[in-house]
Motif scaffolding. Structure first.
Motif, PDB file in Angstrom:
ATOM      1  N   ILE A 147       0.875  -1.174   0.000  1.00  0.00           N
ATOM      2  CA  ILE A 147       0.000   0.000   0.000  1.00  0.00           C
ATOM      3  C   ILE A 147       0.909   1.220   0.000  1.00  0.00           C
ATOM      4  CG2 ILE A 147      -1.830   1.266   1.175  1.00  0.00           C
ATOM      5  CD1 ILE A 147      -2.592  -1.319   2.597  1.00  0.00           C
ATOM      6  N   ALA A 148       0.870   1.990  -1.064  1.00  0.00           N
ATOM      7  CA  ALA A 148       1.759   3.146  -1.173  1.00  0.00           C
ATOM      8  C   ALA A 148       1.328   4.242  -0.212  1.00  0.00           C
ATOM      9  CB  ALA A 148       1.770   3.670  -2.601  1.00  0.00           C
ATOM     10  N   GLY A 149       2.304   4.853   0.459  1.00  0.00           N
ATOM     11  CA  GLY A 149       2.020   5.972   1.335  1.00  0.00           C
ATOM     12  C   GLY A 149       2.201   7.298   0.612  1.00  0.00           C
ATOM     13  N   THR A 150       1.815   8.361   1.269  1.00  0.00           N
ATOM     14  CA  THR A 150       1.926   9.683   0.655  1.00  0.00           C
ATOM     15  C   THR A 150       3.326  10.275   0.791  1.00  0.00           C
ATOM     16  OG1 THR A 150       1.166  10.713   2.716  1.00  0.00           O
ATOM     17  CG2 THR A 150      -0.515  10.169   1.066  1.00  0.00           C
ATOM     18  N   ASN A 151       4.145   9.712   1.713  1.00  0.00           N
ATOM     19  CA  ASN A 151       5.502  10.234   1.917  1.00  0.00           C
ATOM     20  C   ASN A 151       6.459   9.073   2.185  1.00  0.00           C
ATOM     21  OD1 ASN A 151       7.745  11.777   2.376  1.00  0.00           O
ATOM     22  ND2 ASN A 151       7.003  12.737   4.253  1.00  0.00           N
ATOM     23  N   PRO A 152       6.724   8.233   1.176  1.00  0.00           N
ATOM     24  CA  PRO A 152       7.550   7.037   1.383  1.00  0.00           C
ATOM     25  C   PRO A 152       8.979   7.327   1.800  1.00  0.00           C
ATOM     26  CG  PRO A 152       7.143   7.427  -0.956  1.00  0.00           C
ATOM     27  CD  PRO A 152       6.250   8.358  -0.213  1.00  0.00           C
ATOM     28  N   LYS A 153       9.432   8.587   1.645  1.00  0.00           N
ATOM     29  CA  LYS A 153      10.785   8.913   2.095  1.00  0.00           C
ATOM     30  C   LYS A 153      10.929   8.810   3.606  1.00  0.00           C
ATOM     31  CE  LYS A 153      12.167  11.916  -1.735  1.00  0.00           C
ATOM     32  NZ  LYS A 153      12.671  13.262  -2.115  1.00  0.00           N
ATOM     33  N   ARG A 154       9.793   8.763   4.312  1.00  0.00           N
ATOM     34  CA  ARG A 154       9.849   8.627   5.769  1.00  0.00           C
ATOM     35  C   ARG A 154       9.893   7.179   6.216  1.00  0.00           C
ATOM     36  NH1 ARG A 154       9.034  13.020   8.891  1.00  0.00           N
ATOM     37  NH2 ARG A 154      10.013  11.607  10.397  1.00  0.00           N
ATOM     38  N   GLY A 155      10.112   6.264   5.288  1.00  0.00           N
ATOM     39  CA  GLY A 155      10.298   4.873   5.671  1.00  0.00           C
ATOM     40  C   GLY A 155       9.112   3.999   5.302  1.00  0.00           C
ATOM     41  N   ALA A 156       9.159   2.762   5.765  1.00  0.00           N
ATOM     42  CA  ALA A 156       8.135   1.777   5.414  1.00  0.00           C
ATOM     43  C   ALA A 156       7.866   0.874   6.611  1.00  0.00           C
ATOM     44  CB  ALA A 156       8.579   0.953   4.212  1.00  0.00           C
ATOM     45  N   LEU A 157       6.693   0.252   6.559  1.00  0.00           N
ATOM     46  CA  LEU A 157       6.231  -0.671   7.584  1.00  0.00           C
ATOM     47  C   LEU A 157       6.010  -2.023   6.908  1.00  0.00           C
ATOM     48  CD1 LEU A 157       5.212  -0.793  10.578  1.00  0.00           C
ATOM     49  CD2 LEU A 157       2.935  -0.241   9.683  1.00  0.00           C
ATOM     50  N   LEU A 158       6.299  -3.114   7.615  1.00  0.00           N
ATOM     51  CA  LEU A 158       6.136  -4.445   7.032  1.00  0.00           C
ATOM     52  C   LEU A 158       5.313  -5.338   7.946  1.00  0.00           C
ATOM     53  CD1 LEU A 158       6.922  -6.611   4.881  1.00  0.00           C
ATOM     54  CD2 LEU A 158       8.923  -7.121   6.302  1.00  0.00           C
ATOM     55  N   PHE A 159       4.237  -5.908   7.392  1.00  0.00           N
ATOM     56  CA  PHE A 159       3.475  -6.974   8.042  1.00  0.00           C
ATOM     57  C   PHE A 159       3.823  -8.284   7.344  1.00  0.00           C
ATOM     58  CE2 PHE A 159       0.816  -3.274   9.039  1.00  0.00           C
ATOM     59  CZ  PHE A 159       0.555  -3.491  10.393  1.00  0.00           C
ATOM     60  N   MET A 160       3.970  -9.354   8.111  1.00  0.00           N
ATOM     61  CA  MET A 160       4.372 -10.607   7.493  1.00  0.00           C
ATOM     62  C   MET A 160       3.793 -11.811   8.246  1.00  0.00           C
ATOM     63  SD  MET A 160       8.358 -10.854   8.762  1.00  0.00           S
ATOM     64  CE  MET A 160       8.635 -12.316   7.780  1.00  0.00           C
ATOM     65  N   GLY A 161       3.814 -12.948   7.580  1.00  0.00           N
ATOM     66  CA  GLY A 161       3.429 -14.216   8.175  1.00  0.00           C
ATOM     67  C   GLY A 161       3.748 -15.309   7.173  1.00  0.00           C
ATOM     68  N   HIS A 162       3.938 -16.524   7.638  1.00  0.00           N
ATOM     69  CA  HIS A 162       4.282 -17.600   6.699  1.00  0.00           C
ATOM     70  C   HIS A 162       3.029 -18.350   6.253  1.00  0.00           C
ATOM     71  CE1 HIS A 162       3.970 -21.351   9.217  1.00  0.00           C
ATOM     72  NE2 HIS A 162       4.167 -20.516  10.214  1.00  0.00           N
ATOM     73  N   TRP A 163       2.993 -18.675   4.959  1.00  0.00           N
ATOM     74  CA  TRP A 163       1.840 -19.381   4.403  1.00  0.00           C
ATOM     75  C   TRP A 163       2.033 -20.889   4.387  1.00  0.00           C
ATOM     76  CZ3 TRP A 163       3.123 -22.643   0.604  1.00  0.00           C
ATOM     77  CH2 TRP A 163       4.190 -22.339  -0.247  1.00  0.00           C
TER      78      TRP A 163
END
Length: 500
Positions: free
Chosen positions: A270-286
């Motif tokens: 999901i693209a943010g409005t200010n990606p220069k401020r970093g990113a968040l990651l949600f994860m899980g194994h399938w």
């Protein structure tokens, strides 16, 4: 044209309504029933069950409004894996000083080769501990040697001293073989059975020595005595030992069934409005184990599929529903969703991701791993695995207070820190957490581990408790909104790379 516009407007209204609606038990159950159904064959990597699993996840994230963030604009990132199953092996040790052969019990040493066939003579045999070599010293002289390495690191060691990491370091230093010493004779049979079933690793010459294996405590003690050493002293003092030349040579042959195949991580964004401020990651194994029981001719109708409803169809269902609730208009930072393969084989999909990440690792503000969430109806108490490992504890506590959740302070869930995908990011000094009510309910957690865990009985039935899972899913939505916004969380990624 008016009809199309009307449909588009209706979809926007529906989407906005969905994003505002809390996640309920039925939302999660719908995905679990599909992912843990027999049609998905236990979600084993490299099978038809994988194809169905990764396609389902991608289709759900597409419907949630995510964009593909895999390789070449796809939803997928290939992960090359190698499975090795030992078939036949022999090893002979001899004493350098007198040239005498040392007889070992064949059922208390097991070997497998990196390639289908291995044969080598006169390998010098050494014992390696877990000593800190300090800075600026040359690498240990391991070239061409066969190394005996304790499987269990010394008490008080950190993640950098794990058996896997130490083994890879020895391989990089030129060791031709690494044999793990099982320091508890009572556990030998279990270790040997597991080794006989084979192992999977990431493809690559640095991931597996030319020869690997396990040896029991009794037989290691026999080798140590022939070297004039005491095995118990070596194992007790291993934190102070870099390596000891045992004065032995070894001749070995090994035949191994080797299969290389490709599995896949699924990645959306999901693209943010200010990606220069970093990113968040949600994860899980399938992934799970597929058909995990051998067919019994006397009961051919018996269930043989490990469906993995709790582990980890439940975590993937949480990610799907969390993705649906996070609007690109709500946050500044990019939000990534990652469904990993081969977690059950050693966190391999997560390790493949950090080697070739879809987002620069130095830009990750935080990582949240969802795994085994459907074990509790407790909507208040949560375990925060990863607490105390980074500087984000106070922020996690703020979100917990806002959501009316209480953090388990017993420390008991920390035993699972290294056994989940988030640990791969902690190794890189990236804040990573696994937050769930399931691991705060010790009684139910232990009953699950001692029962349905990794068994055919982990399926959709009355043992599936989704009250706590639904609360956990909504908590992850709150985490997403908090950490993806520079208003509520103005901080940078730990490396400071997000502003670069």
């Amino acid at each position: 044209m008016r009809i199309i516009a009307g449909l588009f407007l209706s979809s926007l209204v529906f989407s906005a309504s969905l994003r505002a609606e809390p996640i309920g038990e039925a939302d999660l159950l719908r995905h679990i029933e599909i992912l843990a159904g027999d049609a998905f064959e236990g979600r084993k990597p490299g099978t038809t069950g994988e194809n169905k699993s990764v396609h389902y996840i991608a289709s759900q994230w597409l419907a949630a409004g995510l964009k593909p963030a895999g390789v070449q604009g796809s939803w997928y990132a290939p992960v090359s894996l190698v499975e090795r199953i030992p078939e036949r092996s022999q090893i002979y040790f001899s004493d350098n000083s007198r040239g005498r052969n040392i007889r070992l019990r064949e059922d208390e040493i097991i070997l497998r080769s990196g390639d289908p066939s291995f044969r080598q003579s006169r390998m010098a045999v050494v014992f390696a501990g877990y000593a800190d070599y300090g800075q600026g010293q040359d690498a240990l002289p391991m070239a061409g040697k066969l190394v005996l390495l304790p499987v269990e690191p010394p008490e008080g060691g950190d993640g950098s001293e794990s058996y896997r990491d130490r083994k890879l370091e020895l391989i990089r230093n030129g060791a031709v073989g690494v044999i793990g010493v099982v320091d508890d004779q009572k556990r030998w049979s279990r270790f040997r059975r597991s080794y006989q079933r084979g192992a999977t690793a990431l493809a690559g010459p640095q991931e597996h020595a030319a020869l690997e294996g396990l040896i029991s405590l009794d037989q290691f003690s026999r080798l140590a005595r022939k070297s004039g050493l005491d095995a118990k002293s070596l194992l007790a003092d291993q934190a102070a030992i870099s390596y000891v030349d045992l004065g032995l040579n070894a001749d070995a042959v090994a035949e191994t069934q080797v299969r290389t195949y490709t599995s896949h991580n699924v990645i959306g964004k999901i693209a943010g409005t200010n990606p220069k401020r970093g990113a968040l990651l949600f994860m899980g194994h399938w992934d799970h184990f597929g058909e995990c029981r051998i067919e019994d001719p006397l009961t051919p109708e018996a269930d043989r599929v490990c469906n993995g409803a709790i582990d980890n169809a439940s975590g993937i269902s949480l990610l799907i529903e969390t993705a649906k609730r996070l609007s690109p208009d709500d946050h500044d930072r990019d939000v990534y969703f990652l469904a990993t393969t081969a977690e059950e084989k050693g966190l391999l999909g997560a390790r493949a991701f950090v080697r070739n990440p879809a987002v620069a690792l130095e830009n990750l503000v935080a990582v949240f791993n969802a795994d085994t969430v459907a074990l509790s109806d407790d909507r208040k108490m949560i375990a925060v695995i990863g607490l105390g490992q980074s500087g984000l504890d106070e922020d996690i506590e703020i979100v917990a207070a806002q959501e009316g959740r209480e953090i388990d302070r017993s420390g008991k869930p920390d035993v699972y820190l290294r056994r989940q995908d988030g640990y791969v990011f902690l190794e890189r000094d990236i804040p990573a957490f696994m937050i769930t009510s399931a691991f705060a309910d010790e009684v139910r957690l232990q009953a699950y581990i001692n029962g349905p865990y990794h068994d055919v009985s982990d399926e959709v039935n009355d043992d599936l408790l989704l009250g706590g899972a639904a609360a956990d899913a909504n908590f992850h939505v709150a985490l997403g909104r908090y950490f993806a916004s520079t208003i509520t969380y103005p901080g940078l990624a730990p490396s400071g790379g997000a502003d670069n």
